[in-house]
Scaffold this motif. Structure first.
Motif, short mmCIF file in Angstrom:
data_model
loop_
_atom_site.label_atom_id
_atom_site.label_comp_id
_atom_site.label_asym_id
_atom_site.label_seq_id
_atom_site.Cartn_x
_atom_site.Cartn_y
_atom_site.Cartn_z
N VAL A 6 -4.30 2.31 5.56
CA VAL A 6 -3.11 3.11 5.85
C VAL A 6 -1.89 2.23 5.60
CG1 VAL A 6 -1.87 4.38 7.61
CG2 VAL A 6 -4.36 4.41 7.59
N LEU A 9 2.82 4.36 7.23
CA LEU A 9 2.75 5.77 7.56
C LEU A 9 3.85 6.12 8.56
CD1 LEU A 9 0.81 7.90 6.58
CD2 LEU A 9 -0.48 7.65 8.68
N THR A 10 4.64 7.15 8.22
CA THR A 10 5.75 7.57 9.07
C THR A 10 5.66 9.06 9.32
OG1 THR A 10 7.15 5.86 8.14
CG2 THR A 10 8.26 7.65 9.26
N LYS A 11 5.93 9.44 10.58
CA LYS A 11 5.98 10.87 10.89
C LYS A 11 7.20 11.14 11.76
CE LYS A 11 4.82 15.12 11.14
NZ LYS A 11 4.71 15.97 9.95
N GLU A 21 6.38 3.61 10.03
CA GLU A 21 5.84 2.62 9.09
C GLU A 21 4.66 1.84 9.66
OE1 GLU A 21 8.99 0.27 7.49
OE2 GLU A 21 9.69 1.95 6.29
N SER A 23 1.01 0.41 9.39
CA SER A 23 -0.02 0.05 8.42
C SER A 23 -1.26 -0.41 9.17
CB SER A 23 0.47 -1.08 7.51
OG SER A 23 1.61 -0.65 6.80
N MET A 48 -2.46 12.48 11.57
CA MET A 48 -2.06 12.34 10.16
C MET A 48 -3.26 11.94 9.30
SD MET A 48 1.74 10.83 9.83
CE MET A 48 1.72 9.63 11.13
N PRO A 55 1.95 13.59 6.67
CA PRO A 55 2.81 12.43 6.86
C PRO A 55 4.19 12.65 6.23
CG PRO A 55 0.71 11.78 5.91
CD PRO A 55 0.76 13.26 5.88
N GLY A 58 4.50 7.45 3.39
CA GLY A 58 3.40 6.49 3.54
C GLY A 58 2.13 7.01 2.89
N SER A 59 1.10 6.14 2.83
CA SER A 59 -0.11 6.55 2.14
C SER A 59 -1.34 6.28 2.99
CB SER A 59 -0.23 5.82 0.81
OG SER A 59 -0.65 4.49 1.04
N ILE A 60 -2.37 7.11 2.80
CA ILE A 60 -3.66 6.92 3.46
C ILE A 60 -4.71 6.90 2.36
CG2 ILE A 60 -5.25 7.81 5.20
CD1 ILE A 60 -2.88 9.64 6.12
N GLY A 68 -3.86 11.34 1.89
CA GLY A 68 -2.69 11.73 2.67
C GLY A 68 -2.24 13.14 2.32
#
Lengths: 262, 433
Positions: A6, A9-11, A21, A23, A48, A55, A58-60, A68
């Motif tokens: 991850v 990642l921001t929500k 953010e 990780s 998420m 999200p 950011g990336s998963i 993501g």
């Protein structure tokens, strides 16, 4: 090797930043814990990953493949399964059926095959029932297989959630506060079960938990969230003495006191 | 007395004997009494008794089929009210199928649908338009009306057209949940009716408010099925198929995913169940049962117009499901039968009885108080009573009881389901019982 990666990642919900953010890397066949005070954004983070929330940025990545923003059922199909903080079992149906629901993506029965009882469909159903029963044995609920799920005790319901999540045959298992509301005996049993799943099933586990004894005992690596931000990460021994973590949990005074003692 | 009851409860041979005696008695009384609603109802009651006996399933079905195919038509045949009885029995069959369809949507998938009659209308008009000269107004080829031989194809066609409408309705409607869903489906039901009411311009497709008349009756081997006693068997076959299909679906992958979606959408999705697809399946399958019976209804009545498909009909079918027990197949069958018989026979007979009493001068009953006119009142009162005292319905939904001996010992189960990542436990073969 990290199975789940991850990155940043921001929500945000309107003006509120629930996750900022974050990780995280979950190593294969390890237990990674995510801890933090109430409202730190742990469950949002899980939501998420499993596709319940999209999200903001950011990336998963699961085994390098981006997941993501996918729909929850697609994420489940890709091999991420979860339990819920507030138990979400299918109450009025039986314990065995709850686990069978978890096998959904692995059953091929189509509508016409089901209506006309094509031979493959019935056989597949028998196999699924047997496997579901085995999973119930695994978590120790086989005696209750014909009971209504809602009639189980609190601790058993949490175990059933784990069995149901395992039925999807995941490569990553997310446990959201599995020990919440359990007594010390039940928690000890659960600790054993989680370790057994990790070892016997080669499972990668990500765990949200408030019970520090459990977390410190079984985690291989710990991430700490507070107010939606990652404030620390490290091995259990490191986290135990991290000033920021103690501060987040017990307040500034306690952190200074600890320092003075130490 | 208690002892006798206990003995009956425990001994299935005694139950069988009593049941056969009961059926013989009621069917004999139906034969001897020239026109007796009571005897007819008592004979129908034998299905309920049959349900509660402890006989093995296959013999229950055998006895049930014998009653439906032979005993009931034969005993009714003797009296002058033959067609009336068969008409009621046919209506019961039609409504039971529809209620079973709605039960999938409301009871199993938990989607409150208040416009269910729309699919019935779609089925009825599908046959109605092509089995009258109506279709020649807009069809560029073919000669209409089609003969009654086409009826059999139209049953399947009606099933698919209704399913298609179910999906078309579902796609926009499933974005909303709960109460909102109920309101939107209510609107959809009305829209369909109003569209049929107004689709006589610019091209006359449905003949508007005038309705479609002299719809071709079904034809088989050159015989036209004109009477209720003939249509009865058509309905019976479709009904048996519907019951068979519902029972197969109930405890299948699909049935389980409906229940999962009903109980908890988030958890269902986390188990890999696609929400929209699963709900659409419920709508489509529920609608298809209704569509098939719509075709039969059009053929039976030989006349349809938009007033046959009002909102009250939708509510009526919903009452059947609620009364019988949401999600319970035997319950819904019973509920639909009770409501239909109340509607079609008991209230009529009561009204006639009261009328004869008042003409004889025994009682004076104002016209507005006649039972037929108070139908809605009776249903309202019944629903309130059920909500208060038996909220799960006449026969509440039961869970399937699995037999672990069966799935653990069966041969050929060494095979495993395909999996993405097989847990290690699988390879070692976890040692169970």
């Amino acid at each position: 090797m990290a199975i789940l990666e991850v990155e940043k990642l921001t929500k945000t919900f309107g003006g509120l930043t629930a996750n900022k953010e974050i990780s995280l890397q979950a190593e294969a066949n390890k237990i990674t814990a995510v801890i933090g005070p109430n409202g730190a954004g742990k469950t949002t983070f899980f939501n998420m990953i499993t596709g319940v929330y999209k999200p903001t940025s950011g990336s998963i990545k699961l085994r390098g493949e981006s997941i993501g923003g996918l729909k929850p059922h697609t994420v489940a199909k890709k091999g991420i399964s979860r339990t819920f903080q507030n138990i979400r079992l299918f109450g009025p149906i039986t314990v065995l059926e709850n686990v069978l629901v978890g096998m959904h993506t692995h059953l091929k029965a189509g509508i016409f095959g089901t209506i006309f009882h094509l031979p493959g469909v019935d056989r597949e159903e028998r196999i699924a029932e047997r496997e579901a029963y085995r999973l119930l044995e695994y978590v120790g609920l086989e005696e209750h297989y014909n009971d209504e799920a809602a009639s189980l005790s609190y601790g058993s319901q949490r175990r059933l959630e784990i069995a149901r999540a395992l039925a999807t045959k995941p490569s990553v298992l997310l446990l959201d506060e599995p020990a919440a509301g359990m007594n010390p005996k039940e928690t000890a049993d659960l600790t054993g079960l989680i370790q057994k799943i990790k070892q016997e099933m080669d499972m990668t586990i990500i765990l949200i938990e408030h019970d520090m004894k459990l977390v410190m005992e079984i985690s291989d690596y710990i991430y700490v969230l507070d107010h939606g931000e990652l404030i620390a990460e490290g091995l259990p021994a490191q986290i135990r003495h991290d000033k920021k973590v103690i501060e987040a949990y017990l307040g500034k005074g306690a952190a200074e006191e600890q320092e003075a003692e130490g | 007395m208690k002892k006798i009851l206990e003995q009956i409860r425990g001994n299935k041979w005694l139950q069988l004997g009593l049941l056969v005696g009961y059926i013989a008695l009621t069917s004999l009384s139906l034969i001897l009494a020239q026109r007796s609603v009571a005897a007819f109802l008592l004979l129908l009651l034998s299905f309920l008794l049959l349900y509660y006996t402890k006989l093995p399933n296959w013999s229950k079905w055998a006895i049930g089929l014998a009653i439906m195919f032979f005993i009931l038509p034969f005993s009714a045949m003797q009296g002058p009210a033959y067609q009336e009885y068969m008409d009621v029995a046919t209506l019961v069959g039609i409504y039971v199928s529809m209620a079973l369809g709605l039960n999938i949507v409301v009871g199993m998938a938990g989607l409150l649908d208040l416009g269910f009659v729309a699919f019935f209308a779609v089925g009825a008009y599908t046959y109605g338009i092509f089995a009258t000269a109506q279709a020649s107004n807009f069809m560029p080829f073919g000669t209409y009306p089609l003969s009654g031989n086409s009826f059999w194809i139209f049953i399947i066609l009606g099933c698919f057209v209704a399913a298609l409408f179910g999906v078309l309705l579902g796609i926009p409607v499933l974005r909303v949940k709960g109460d909102y869903l109920a309101i939107v489906t209510l609107g959809f039901g009305e829209i369909i009716r109003i569209v049929f009411n107004n689709l006589d311009q610019p091209v006359n497709i449905t003949n508007g408010a005038l309705g479609l008349s002299s719809i071709a009756p079904p034809k088989i081997f050159g015989i036209e099925l004109l009477y209720s006693n003939q249509i009865y068997f058509v309905v019976l076959f479709i009904l048996l198929f519907v019951i068979f299909a519902v029972r197969s679906l109930e405890h299948s992958k699909l049935g389980r995913s409906w229940k999962a979606v009903r109980e908890n959408e988030i958890a269902a999705q986390a188990m890999g169940i696609p929400l929209v697809k699963t709900k659409l399946m419920a709508f489509a399958i529920g609608a298809s049962f209704s569509g098939m019976m719509g075709v039969v209804f059009a053929a039976k009545q030989a006349f349809i117009d938009p007033t046959s498909f009002t909102m009250l009909q939708s509510i009526n079918i919903l009452v059947m499901v609620l009364l019988g027990g949401m999600g319970s197949v035997p319950g819904v069958i019973l509920g639909a039968a009770v409501v239909t018989i109340l509607n079609a026979q008991v209230l009529n007979e009561l009204t006639m009885w009261f009328n004869s009493l008042s003409t004889a001068g025994i009682i004076t009953l104002p016209d507005a108080m006649s039972p037929v006119k108070m139908q809605r009142f009776f249903f309202g009162a019944l629903l309130i009573l059920f909500a208060l005292y038996r909220s799960k319905g006449l026969i509440p939904a039961k869970n399937v009881v699995y037999d672990k001996q069966k799935f653990l010992s069966e041969k050929g189960t060494k095979k495993r389901l395909q999996s993405v990542a097989a847990p290690k436990e699988d390879e070692h073969g976890h040692t169970g019982s």
